[in-house]
Design a protein around this motif. Structure first.
Motif, short mmCIF file in Angstrom:
data_model
loop_
_atom_site.label_atom_id
_atom_site.label_comp_id
_atom_site.label_asym_id
_atom_site.label_seq_id
_atom_site.Cartn_x
_atom_site.Cartn_y
_atom_site.Cartn_z
N SER A 1 17.62 5.05 -16.18
CA SER A 1 18.67 5.97 -16.60
C SER A 1 19.22 6.75 -15.42
N ASP A 2 18.44 6.90 -14.36
CA ASP A 2 18.93 7.50 -13.12
C ASP A 2 18.22 6.80 -11.96
N ALA A 3 18.56 5.53 -11.79
CA ALA A 3 17.86 4.69 -10.81
C ALA A 3 18.04 5.20 -9.38
N GLU A 4 19.20 5.74 -9.07
CA GLU A 4 19.42 6.24 -7.71
C GLU A 4 18.53 7.43 -7.41
N ARG A 5 18.37 8.33 -8.38
CA ARG A 5 17.47 9.47 -8.19
C ARG A 5 16.04 8.97 -8.00
N TYR A 6 15.62 8.02 -8.83
CA TYR A 6 14.28 7.46 -8.74
C TYR A 6 14.02 6.94 -7.33
N ASP A 7 14.95 6.17 -6.81
CA ASP A 7 14.78 5.59 -5.48
C ASP A 7 14.76 6.66 -4.39
N ARG A 8 15.56 7.69 -4.58
CA ARG A 8 15.66 8.77 -3.60
C ARG A 8 14.44 9.67 -3.60
N ALA A 9 13.92 9.98 -4.80
CA ALA A 9 12.92 11.03 -4.91
C ALA A 9 11.48 10.55 -4.90
N ARG A 10 11.23 9.36 -5.39
CA ARG A 10 9.84 8.89 -5.45
C ARG A 10 9.32 8.58 -4.04
N PRO A 11 8.09 8.98 -3.74
CA PRO A 11 7.56 8.77 -2.38
C PRO A 11 7.09 7.34 -2.17
N PRO A 12 7.04 6.91 -0.92
CA PRO A 12 6.48 5.59 -0.60
C PRO A 12 4.97 5.62 -0.71
N TYR A 13 4.36 4.47 -0.46
CA TYR A 13 2.90 4.34 -0.53
C TYR A 13 2.31 4.45 0.88
N PRO A 14 1.06 4.88 0.99
CA PRO A 14 0.45 4.99 2.32
C PRO A 14 0.44 3.63 3.04
N ASP A 15 0.72 3.67 4.33
CA ASP A 15 0.68 2.43 5.12
C ASP A 15 -0.70 1.78 5.03
N ALA A 16 -1.75 2.62 4.95
CA ALA A 16 -3.11 2.08 4.89
C ALA A 16 -3.32 1.26 3.62
N LEU A 17 -2.66 1.63 2.53
CA LEU A 17 -2.76 0.85 1.31
C LEU A 17 -2.11 -0.52 1.49
N VAL A 18 -0.91 -0.54 2.05
CA VAL A 18 -0.22 -1.81 2.28
C VAL A 18 -1.07 -2.71 3.16
N GLU A 19 -1.62 -2.15 4.20
CA GLU A 19 -2.47 -2.92 5.12
C GLU A 19 -3.70 -3.46 4.40
N ALA A 20 -4.30 -2.65 3.53
CA ALA A 20 -5.50 -3.08 2.81
C ALA A 20 -5.20 -4.22 1.85
N VAL A 21 -4.04 -4.18 1.20
CA VAL A 21 -3.66 -5.24 0.28
C VAL A 21 -3.47 -6.55 1.03
N ILE A 22 -2.80 -6.48 2.16
CA ILE A 22 -2.48 -7.68 2.93
C ILE A 22 -3.72 -8.29 3.59
N ALA A 23 -4.64 -7.43 4.01
CA ALA A 23 -5.80 -7.89 4.79
C ALA A 23 -6.60 -8.96 4.05
N GLY A 24 -6.82 -10.08 4.72
CA GLY A 24 -7.66 -11.13 4.16
C GLY A 24 -6.98 -12.06 3.18
N CYS A 25 -5.71 -11.81 2.88
CA CYS A 25 -5.00 -12.70 1.96
C CYS A 25 -4.65 -14.02 2.65
N PRO A 26 -4.51 -15.10 1.89
CA PRO A 26 -4.27 -16.41 2.51
C PRO A 26 -2.86 -16.59 3.05
N GLY A 27 -1.95 -15.71 2.74
CA GLY A 27 -0.58 -15.81 3.21
C GLY A 27 0.16 -14.50 2.97
N SER A 28 1.48 -14.55 2.99
CA SER A 28 2.26 -13.32 2.95
C SER A 28 3.30 -13.28 1.83
N ARG A 29 3.15 -14.15 0.84
CA ARG A 29 4.08 -14.14 -0.29
C ARG A 29 3.63 -13.13 -1.33
N VAL A 30 4.51 -12.19 -1.65
CA VAL A 30 4.17 -11.09 -2.55
C VAL A 30 5.02 -11.17 -3.81
#
Length: 275
Positions: free
Chosen positions: A28-57
């Motif tokens: 209903s207010d997608a632009e506000r959602y994109d503007r206001a919601r915070p990103p995720y910690p870089d450490a989380l992204v790194e932890a998800v990727i670590a040890g995976c067999p490839g990079s398709r998400v």
């Protein structure tokens, strides 16, 4: 679903995935959602990727692409799935490929991914059915990771919100749980996700991750984010304005800004076997 102030929780019966009208209200207010919601910690992204067999998400409930852009920046190829075309439009505008569908109805069509992720979205999906669909879409050794922000505003801000919300939406299902810390409600969500993974099968034991962080919010920044909460997306504008006024007054009394103590919590599991 970025924060659960005191005396606030999900829909009655503890089954958020049944509240489809809320799950599909964020556009209903997608632009506000994109503007206001915070990103995720870089450490989380790194932890998800670590040890995976490839990079398709595969990003389930990708919304406007906040998390998808982070995985893209980390060198991954990302496909998003979201039921709301308005949210998907914002994600596509930022370079994310998105298919519009509810995850329960989405067809992998034989495609396999190295990671299935879901930021702020897995609670809108029936846990076992979602895990089973993720297993179909993951290659051996791939990872399912669902994660959420847990915001714990200072008592002055949380209490002002709770008081105003109960007054403006006394019949809302989001206000029918006894008071408690926001993390307590997310513990229930994590338990439900872990149980769904075990029930679906095809995964190793689910792991729980936690990444703590802080951010200073100004009055305007926090009042910009609040209307993106599921508890507020359907509130009539005049009632929403009164909630924001009450919270804004509390922040003004604190000098116009406050430090938010936050954590990003996750359930992660590795795909085992081929079926």
């Amino acid at each position: 679903m970025p924060t659960l102030p005191k005396k606030q929780s999900g829909p009655p019966g503890g089954d958020p995935h049944r509240a489809r009208e809320v799950a599909e209200s964020f556009g209903s207010d997608a632009e506000r959602y994109d503007r206001a919601r915070p990103p995720y910690p870089d450490a989380l992204v790194e932890a998800v990727i670590a040890g995976c067999p490839g990079s398709r998400v595969l990003d389930v409930g990708c919304g406007t692409g906040i998390g998808a852009r982070q995985f893209l920046a980390a060198g991954c190829t990302v496909l998003g799935v979201d039921p709301d075309a308005r949210m998907a439009g914002i994600a596509r505008h930022s370079g994310i490929d998105v298919e519009v569908a509810a995850f329960e109805a989405w067809d992998p069509a034989g495609r396999l991914f190295d990671m299935v992720v879901a930021g702020q979205a897995w609670h809108w999906i029936e846990p076992a059915a979602g895990a089973a669909k993720a297993a179909r879409a993951l290659r051996h050794g791939g990872r399912l990771a669902a994660f959420w922000h847990v915001f714990e505003p200072p008592p002055e801000v949380a209490d002002a919100f709770a008081t105003a919300y109960r007054r403006e939406a006394p019949d809302s299902p989001f206000g029918r749980q006894p008071a408690g810390r926001p993390g307590d409600a997310y513990a229930v969500i994590l338990d439900r996700a872990a149980d769904g993974i075990r029930e679906a099968g095809g995964f190793g034991g689910p792991e729980r991750w936690r990444f703590d962080w802080e951010r200073v919010y100004t009055r305007d920044e926090w009042l910009d984010l609040l209307p993106t909460q599921g508890s507020l997306t359907g509130l009539p504008s005049e009632r929403l304005a009164r909630v924001l006024e009450k919270v804004g007054t509390a922040i003004d009394a604190m000098g116009g800004r406050f430090t938010m103590s936050s954590a990003t919590v996750a359930i992660a599991a590795t795909r085992t076997g081929s079926s």
